[in-house]
Design an enzyme around this catalytic site. Structure first.
Site, mmCIF file in Angstrom:
data_model
loop_
_atom_site.group_PDB
_atom_site.id
_atom_site.type_symbol
_atom_site.label_atom_id
_atom_site.label_comp_id
_atom_site.label_asym_id
_atom_site.label_seq_id
_atom_site.Cartn_x
_atom_site.Cartn_y
_atom_site.Cartn_z
ATOM 1 N N HIS A 64 50.757 5.043 13.701
ATOM 2 C CA HIS A 64 50.351 4.378 12.452
ATOM 3 C C HIS A 64 49.021 3.671 12.643
ATOM 4 O O HIS A 64 48.322 3.385 11.697
ATOM 5 C CB HIS A 64 51.424 3.395 11.983
ATOM 6 C CG HIS A 64 51.592 2.212 12.880
ATOM 7 N ND1 HIS A 64 52.162 2.302 14.127
ATOM 8 C CD2 HIS A 64 51.232 0.921 12.723
ATOM 9 C CE1 HIS A 64 52.149 1.113 14.686
ATOM 10 N NE2 HIS A 64 51.591 0.253 13.866
ATOM 11 N N LYS A 69 48.737 2.815 22.565
ATOM 12 C CA LYS A 69 48.518 2.039 23.780
ATOM 13 C C LYS A 69 49.811 1.880 24.549
ATOM 14 O O LYS A 69 50.891 1.779 23.976
ATOM 15 C CB LYS A 69 47.999 0.647 23.343
ATOM 16 C CG LYS A 69 47.504 -0.224 24.442
ATOM 17 C CD LYS A 69 46.000 -0.166 24.605
ATOM 18 C CE LYS A 69 45.538 -0.848 25.872
ATOM 19 N NZ LYS A 69 45.953 -0.135 27.092
ATOM 20 N N LYS A 93 55.783 -4.147 20.101
ATOM 21 C CA LYS A 93 55.053 -5.200 20.818
ATOM 22 C C LYS A 93 53.659 -5.383 20.223
ATOM 23 O O LYS A 93 53.234 -6.486 19.910
ATOM 24 C CB LYS A 93 54.916 -4.712 22.277
ATOM 25 C CG LYS A 93 54.743 -5.763 23.305
ATOM 26 C CD LYS A 93 54.521 -5.129 24.672
ATOM 27 C CE LYS A 93 55.769 -4.496 25.250
ATOM 28 N NZ LYS A 93 55.592 -4.112 26.671
ATOM 29 N N LYS A 105 53.509 5.450 26.053
ATOM 30 C CA LYS A 105 53.818 5.095 27.438
ATOM 31 C C LYS A 105 53.770 6.346 28.281
ATOM 32 O O LYS A 105 54.038 7.439 27.794
ATOM 33 C CB LYS A 105 55.236 4.502 27.520
ATOM 34 C CG LYS A 105 55.475 3.707 28.783
ATOM 35 C CD LYS A 105 54.892 2.321 28.643
ATOM 36 C CE LYS A 105 55.243 1.413 29.782
ATOM 37 N NZ LYS A 105 55.147 -0.007 29.360
ATOM 38 N N SER A 362 44.758 -6.521 27.254
ATOM 39 C CA SER A 362 44.226 -5.153 27.238
ATOM 40 C C SER A 362 43.390 -4.930 25.979
ATOM 41 O O SER A 362 42.350 -4.270 26.010
ATOM 42 C CB SER A 362 45.360 -4.123 27.245
ATOM 43 O OG SER A 362 45.825 -3.900 28.542
HETATM 44 N N1 GLU Z 1 52.379 -1.877 30.725
HETATM 45 C C1 GLU Z 1 52.195 -3.073 29.957
HETATM 46 C C2 GLU Z 1 53.297 -3.212 28.927
HETATM 47 O O1 GLU Z 1 54.374 -2.714 29.086
HETATM 48 C C3 GLU Z 1 50.799 -3.183 29.398
HETATM 49 C C4 GLU Z 1 50.414 -2.155 28.390
HETATM 50 C C5 GLU Z 1 48.947 -2.202 27.990
HETATM 51 O O2 GLU Z 1 48.250 -3.112 28.385
HETATM 52 O O3 GLU Z 1 48.542 -1.291 27.276
HETATM 53 O O4 GLU Z 1 53.167 -3.925 27.971
#
Ligand code: GLU
Length: 474
Positions: A64, A69, A93, A105, A362
């Site tokens: 969306h 990320k 998140k 992921k 990030s």
């Molecule tokens: N791996 C981290 C998480 O689970 C960071 C992800 C990121 O910074 O894109 O939130």
């Protein structure tokens, strides 16, 4: 015995608990819940005289907003169900902390301790090559970051690999976050997730009403804390709450067992010991307990699971004694355990909020890379000059014999200093964590049908994702 659902099913169950309380069309609800795509790659790398085959994934949960990320995990537990669950959590998140990304992921099934550095480099570059080729690593489409088993080193290899394959892309540095500073990283990214956990706890402790729900009072000072996992997230969270907020970390659980000290552990010394020996055993300033899992059930005020998913489950949930659990890891509490704990009155600060500090910073790194300038570079000295002007004027007034004041040196030096990148990053992170908590607690308190913070967090996130789909006409 009731069987536990898989990690992805567990996330879906928690999602469903929230959508039940929302007014979404079934079509949209389904669209948001499902993972859009999961790419599986099996590739071979010639190492130690033979070809080794590795399996990796990159899952995209929701587009969306783009880029999508989420981290890349290197672990033997990596499988499709796990990356899909983690990708879904990334969507919620990012929506919760208002980082303008969809969720994704990745993972590679590997035990990084089995390979030496140059072997890891070959494997990582090869995996990155497979993903870059398919735009699953790309500054405008999919931007990975560190996760369990990966860190700055792997991100540096990935960005270099991307540059080799995209020699004219001026935004190449933004293809991945969590890079070392000298490869386009940002100050404060390594500590970010742990720092976010600290800011989340501080924000929780600002509200008497919320503390009362967990039978807690006062501040973080002298609160008894148990931490599971002294990796990047657990280490920073434990270090910050003990060194800066006066909490007592009375136990740390690691791979080989747990170390307990009712007077509080020195996290810095313990971390050094873990780095040197590979575990907490033989740490002199504490008692070693081989059955680490049993320590999760010890009396404490705050439990911080910062290791694996599913560690608090149907087998131990009813024996957990903590009043407050903050999920620094992704998915440490299964959906079944969540229900048991909430019924017992335990307050849970959920993963999609608690560990969002990583992706928040990030986001700042990605913006820095796209703007090609470090935060604070333009305004810092100008800010200092203006502060100097004010100090000079105050001092001129103070020099009047009828007033006769002298500004203290410590005030002057603190006031004069313009914010550097690290301070700006921390300020942005604190602001994001506070705002997200406030949006979550408003739903928690204002609606009688929302039993806990997790459901509230999901409602806030899903509402934002839904709004974005609706405005696209989907
Ligand atoms: N791996 C981290 C998480 O689970 C960071 C992800 C990121 O910074 O894109 O939130």
């Amino acid at each position: 015995m009731t069987t536990e659902p898989s990690f992805r099913e567990s996330v879906d169950i928690m999602f469903n608990r929230a959508v039940k309380l929302m007014d979404l069309s079934p079509g949209l609800e389904q669209k948001i819940r499902v993972c859009n795509s999961t790419y599986t790659v099996r590739f071979g790398v010639r190492l130690r005289g033979e070809i080794h085959t590795f399996t990796g994934y990159r899952s995209v949960h929701s587009e969306h907003m783009e880029p999508v990320k989420g981290g890349i995990r290197f672990s033997m537990s990596v499988e499709q169900d796990e990356v899909e669950a983690l990708a879904a959590l990334m969507t919620y998140k990012c929506a919760l902390v208002q980082a303008p990304f969809g969720g994704s992921k990745g993972g590679l099934r590997i035990d990084p301790r089995e390979w030496d550095e140059h072997e890891m480099e070959q494997i990582t570059r090869r995996f990155a090559y497979e993903l870059i080729k398919r735009d699953l690593i790309n500054p405008s489409q999919n931007v990975p970051a560190p996760d369990m088993g990966t860190g700055e080193r792997e991100m540096a290899w990935i960005v270099d690999q991307y540059r080799r394959m995209n020699t004219t892309d001026i935004n190449a540095a933004a293809c991945v976050t969590g890079k070392p500073i000298n490869a386009g990283g940002i100050q404060g990214r390594v500590e970010a997730t742990g720092r976010g956990v600290q800011y989340a706890l501080r924000e929780f402790f600002r509200y008497d009403e919320d503390k009362a729900k967990a039978n807690l009072t006062g501040t973080l000072k002298d609160k008894l804390v148990i931490v599971q996992g002294l990796g990047n997230v657990g280490y920073h969270a434990a270090k910050f709450v003990s060194e800066e907020d006066g909490s007592k970390v009375i136990a740390v659980i690691e791979r080989d067992g747990a170390v307990v000290n009712p007077d509080g552990l020195n996290i810095e010394l313990l971390k050094e010991h873990v780095t040197m020996t590979g575990g907490v055993k033989d740490f002199l300033a504490g008692e070693f307990i081989e059955d680490g899992a049993s320590v999760l059930e010890m009396d404490c005020d705050i439990l911080i699971p910062a290791a694996l998913e599913g560690v608090i489950n149907l087998t131990n949930a009813d024996r957990i004694k903590a009043n407050l659990i903050i999920e620094a890891a992704n998915g440490p509490i299964t959906s079944g355990a969540d229900e048991i704990l909430v019924n017992k009155g335990v307050v849970i600060i959920p993963d999609l909020y608690a560990n969002a500090g990583g992706v928040t910073v990030s986001y700042f790194e990605w913006v820095k890379n796209l703007s090609h300038i470090r935060f604070g570079r333009m305004q810092r000295r100008q800010e200092e000059t203006r502060h100097q002007l004010l100090l000079n004027e105050l001092q001129r007034l103070g020099d009047d014999p009828s007033i006769n004041w002298e500004l203290s040196d410590s005030f002057k030096s603190k006031y004069l200093k313009g914010a550097d990148e690290l301070e700006l990053v921390r300020s942005g992170l604190d602001d994001s964590m506070r705002a997200a908590y406030q949006s979550m607690r408003a739903v928690w308190h204002n609606r009688d049908d929302v039993p806990d913070l997790r459901t509230a967090a999901f409602i806030v996130s899903i509402e934002r994702v839904a709004a974005s789909y609706r405005s696209k006409g989907l």
